[in-house]
Design a protein around this motif. Structure first.
Motif, mmCIF file in Angstrom:
data_model
loop_
_atom_site.group_PDB
_atom_site.id
_atom_site.type_symbol
_atom_site.label_atom_id
_atom_site.label_comp_id
_atom_site.label_asym_id
_atom_site.label_seq_id
_atom_site.Cartn_x
_atom_site.Cartn_y
_atom_site.Cartn_z
ATOM 1 N N THR A 1 41.465 11.125 -32.261
ATOM 2 C CA THR A 1 42.281 11.830 -33.240
ATOM 3 C C THR A 1 42.154 13.329 -33.021
ATOM 4 O O THR A 1 41.056 13.840 -32.777
ATOM 5 C CB THR A 1 41.836 11.508 -34.681
ATOM 6 N N ALA A 2 43.282 14.026 -33.092
ATOM 7 C CA ALA A 2 43.289 15.486 -32.983
ATOM 8 C C ALA A 2 43.975 16.081 -34.200
ATOM 9 O O ALA A 2 45.037 15.608 -34.618
ATOM 10 C CB ALA A 2 44.014 15.918 -31.714
ATOM 11 N N PHE A 3 43.371 17.117 -34.765
ATOM 12 C CA PHE A 3 43.971 17.859 -35.874
ATOM 13 C C PHE A 3 44.416 19.230 -35.362
ATOM 14 O O PHE A 3 43.674 19.894 -34.634
ATOM 15 C CB PHE A 3 42.961 18.065 -37.007
ATOM 16 N N ILE B 1 48.225 17.829 -40.275
ATOM 17 C CA ILE B 1 48.885 17.666 -38.979
ATOM 18 C C ILE B 1 47.881 17.006 -38.043
ATOM 19 O O ILE B 1 46.872 17.622 -37.667
ATOM 20 C CB ILE B 1 49.341 19.020 -38.408
ATOM 21 N N ALA B 2 48.116 15.756 -37.700
ATOM 22 C CA ALA B 2 47.176 15.011 -36.860
ATOM 23 C C ALA B 2 47.941 14.071 -35.945
ATOM 24 O O ALA B 2 49.012 13.569 -36.294
ATOM 25 C CB ALA B 2 46.189 14.218 -37.716
ATOM 26 N N ARG B 3 47.379 13.827 -34.785
ATOM 27 C CA ARG B 3 47.881 12.813 -33.863
ATOM 28 C C ARG B 3 46.711 11.898 -33.505
ATOM 29 O O ARG B 3 45.545 12.323 -33.469
ATOM 30 C CB ARG B 3 48.459 13.440 -32.594
ATOM 31 N N THR B 4 47.023 10.660 -33.219
ATOM 32 C CA THR B 4 45.956 9.697 -32.989
ATOM 33 C C THR B 4 46.407 8.623 -32.025
ATOM 34 O O THR B 4 47.607 8.411 -31.818
ATOM 35 C CB THR B 4 45.506 9.072 -34.325
ATOM 36 N N GLU C 1 47.532 8.946 -38.461
ATOM 37 C CA GLU C 1 48.725 9.536 -37.856
ATOM 38 C C GLU C 1 49.574 10.248 -38.906
ATOM 39 O O GLU C 1 49.761 9.750 -40.016
ATOM 40 C CB GLU C 1 49.552 8.429 -37.184
ATOM 41 N N THR C 2 50.101 11.426 -38.551
ATOM 42 C CA THR C 2 51.011 12.127 -39.446
ATOM 43 C C THR C 2 52.385 12.346 -38.833
ATOM 44 O O THR C 2 53.281 12.865 -39.506
ATOM 45 C CB THR C 2 50.439 13.498 -39.873
ATOM 46 N N ASP C 3 52.565 11.982 -37.584
ATOM 47 C CA ASP C 3 53.865 12.115 -36.931
ATOM 48 C C ASP C 3 54.760 10.960 -37.369
ATOM 49 O O ASP C 3 54.401 9.790 -37.195
ATOM 50 C CB ASP C 3 53.688 12.112 -35.412
ATOM 51 N N HIS D 1 42.238 9.430 -49.729
ATOM 52 C CA HIS D 1 41.636 10.072 -48.572
ATOM 53 C C HIS D 1 42.478 9.907 -47.308
ATOM 54 O O HIS D 1 42.132 10.439 -46.265
ATOM 55 C CB HIS D 1 40.231 9.504 -48.327
ATOM 56 N N GLY D 2 43.566 9.175 -47.376
ATOM 57 C CA GLY D 2 44.345 8.898 -46.180
ATOM 58 C C GLY D 2 44.751 10.160 -45.439
ATOM 59 O O GLY D 2 45.267 11.104 -46.038
ATOM 60 N N ILE D 3 44.525 10.175 -44.126
ATOM 61 C CA ILE D 3 44.810 11.359 -43.323
ATOM 62 C C ILE D 3 46.288 11.740 -43.417
ATOM 63 O O ILE D 3 46.652 12.904 -43.461
ATOM 64 C CB ILE D 3 44.411 11.115 -41.853
ATOM 65 N N SER D 4 47.166 10.740 -43.467
ATOM 66 C CA SER D 4 48.594 11.025 -43.496
ATOM 67 C C SER D 4 49.029 11.675 -44.808
ATOM 68 O O SER D 4 50.101 12.289 -44.869
ATOM 69 C CB SER D 4 49.389 9.733 -43.294
#
Length: 457
Positions: A379-381, A321-324, A408-410, A81-84
């Motif tokens: 968190t923003a998607f 694609i997410a930033r946190t 985080e995905t960055d 389930h990890g967002i990254s």
């Protein structure tokens, strides 16, 4: 692993050398089970081989196979389930510990439980409920224990009971060299320090021991509020949460304005109390932050709150694609920046979860997760990597005080420095050199080993 579809096999993998202990459960492209294991919750993947160990010894065998394939990506998966999305890859190896899903009580008097990394948090909550216990554990029941319990764990009872890792008392894990060790405050304490917040860099945990809390009925609320003034709403909600007793933990979800539709925000809140009067008194200030469209408040169990996920396989597509980041307070300057971000149309989902409270009681140096002075996790998607990064960096970065890598995905190197303050990161690099000097675990925000003491040629 059937081997009947050899023409679909990926390059660079010695399929015929898969250890005998893993061969019967391994999955390769073309196998019947491949579509069930190739992707994660949000990310589409095409790994060349998925190994599914069921014992610590088999985990060691899987890591030995991975060491022989250092030229390939390596993902470690508990629940996927990890967002990254880093627990899958393209053409590499995935070690899926989903079969290590046991949940047992070790010491009822001490409320000590042992949980496998492949267990899902909804099952953990259900297993603890008959004892009148609970363990704060994220906000989605389908998440696997392993990823969350080595990263942090911001859940529905964070303000009352802290992070999930604050309740961790010991781990059993397999290191990069295949050795099986135990870590606690008295056994390999430096490794235990690192696992609580940076565990993905140091090994594969095969069992967690937690001291859980006594938790009875809880109040669970869901509100749909007017979101036409996102900056004002966020500011008021943040102030209400910070002023609330620690019993209350809350989260808010917002999106961009939609043509012809009223702007709304979803607010969820849990009150760690079974008393209706207490629940209403603590929820009222949160409900009053904006006019409401709908509300639901129930007295229920923590297990029922976490029973919010299905049991199907993951079939994510594309690349998330997410930033946190972490923020101390939702100031007017910060919330106006969020409003601008939402108006840009680049973000389709914006989520804020409350922290603070008991999380701040822990010494920042006690474990690798050291951001103890913040009250919110944001968190923003988005759908476009470059545009989201540019706006996030321009509008929000100056307000943030660290980040939480699970969301985080960055992959730019600044993220690691934000996740771990300089002193923490320096200590982690020293430990990385000791426990994984060749960087076998390098695909999930890798920490570089300290090379300062190495001799130059």
């Amino acid at each position: 692993m059937s081997g009947n579809y050899g023409h679909r096999r990926g390059a660079g993998i010695a399929y015929d050398e898969v250890p005998a202990s893993l061969a019967d459960t391994a999955v390769e492209p073309g196998d019947v089970d491949y579509t069930r294991v190739r992707s994660t919750y949000l990310r589409g993947g095409a790994p060349g081989l998925v190994l599914r160990p069921g014992t610590p010894a088999e985990v060691a065998d899987a890591l030995a196979f991975a060491r022989a394939h250092r030229h390939l990506p390596l993902g470690i998966r508990s629940g996927g389930h990890g967002i990254s999305g880093r627990s899958t890859n393209d053409g590499g190896i995935v070690i899926d510990v989903g079969r290590l899903d046991g949940i047992e009580v070790l010491d009822e008097a001490a409320r000590l439980v042992r949980i496998g990394p492949g267990a899902r948090w909804m099952d953990v909550a259900a297993a603890l409920a008959p004892y009148g216990w609970a363990l704060t554990s994220g906000d989605y029941g389908g998440v696997g224990v392993g990823g969350l319990a080595t990263a942090g764990g911001v859940g529905w009872m964070a303000r009352k009971h802290g992070l999930t890792i604050d309740h961790l008392r010991a781990v059993e894990m397999v290191l990069a060299d295949g050795s099986h060790v135990r870590a606690s405050d008295t056994e390999n304490p430096d490794l235990f320090w690192a696992v609580r917040g940076a565990g993905a860099n140091f090994g594969v945990v095969t069992a967690f021991e937690f001291e859980v809390d006594e938790v009875g009925p809880v109040g669970w609320a869901q509100f749909v509020l007017d979101g036409s003034d996102p900056a004002g709403l966020l500011t008021r909600w943040g102030a209400a949460v910070e002023a609330a007793p620690r019993d209350l933990t809350s989260a808010i979800i917002m999106g961009p304005p939609r043509l012809g539709q009223p702007a709304v925000a979803q607010v969820m809140a849990l009150v760690d109390s079974g008393d209706p009067a207490t629940i209403v008194a603590q929820l009222q200030p949160v409900a009053d932050v904006a006019p409401g469209y709908d509300q639901q408040v129930v007295v229920t169990s923590y297990a029922s709150v976490m029973a919010n996920a299905g049991r199907g396989d993951h079939h994510g597509q594309g690349e998330p694609i997410a930033r946190t980041g972490l923020v101390a307070h939702l100031t007017p300057a910060f919330t106006e920046a969020v409003a601008r971000l939402l108006r840009s149309g680049v973000v389709y989902f914006f989520h804020v979860r409350s922290i603070g409270g008991a999380v701040t009681d822990v010494d920042p140096d006690a474990m690798a997760w050291s951001h103890r002075g913040v009250n919110f996790h944001v968190t923003a998607f988005g759908r476009h990597r470059t545009r989201l990064d540019a706006l996030w960096d321009e509008l929000l970065s100056e307000h943030l005080r660290g980040t939480y890598l699970s969301f985080e995905t960055d992959s730019r190197p600044e993220r690691l420095a934000e996740a771990f303050p300089p002193r923490t990161l320096a200590r982690l690099r020293t430990l990385k050199k000791r426990y994984d000097p060749d960087c076998l675990f390098r695909d999930n925000f890798p920490i570089a080993p300290d090379t300062a003491s190495r001799k130059t040629p």
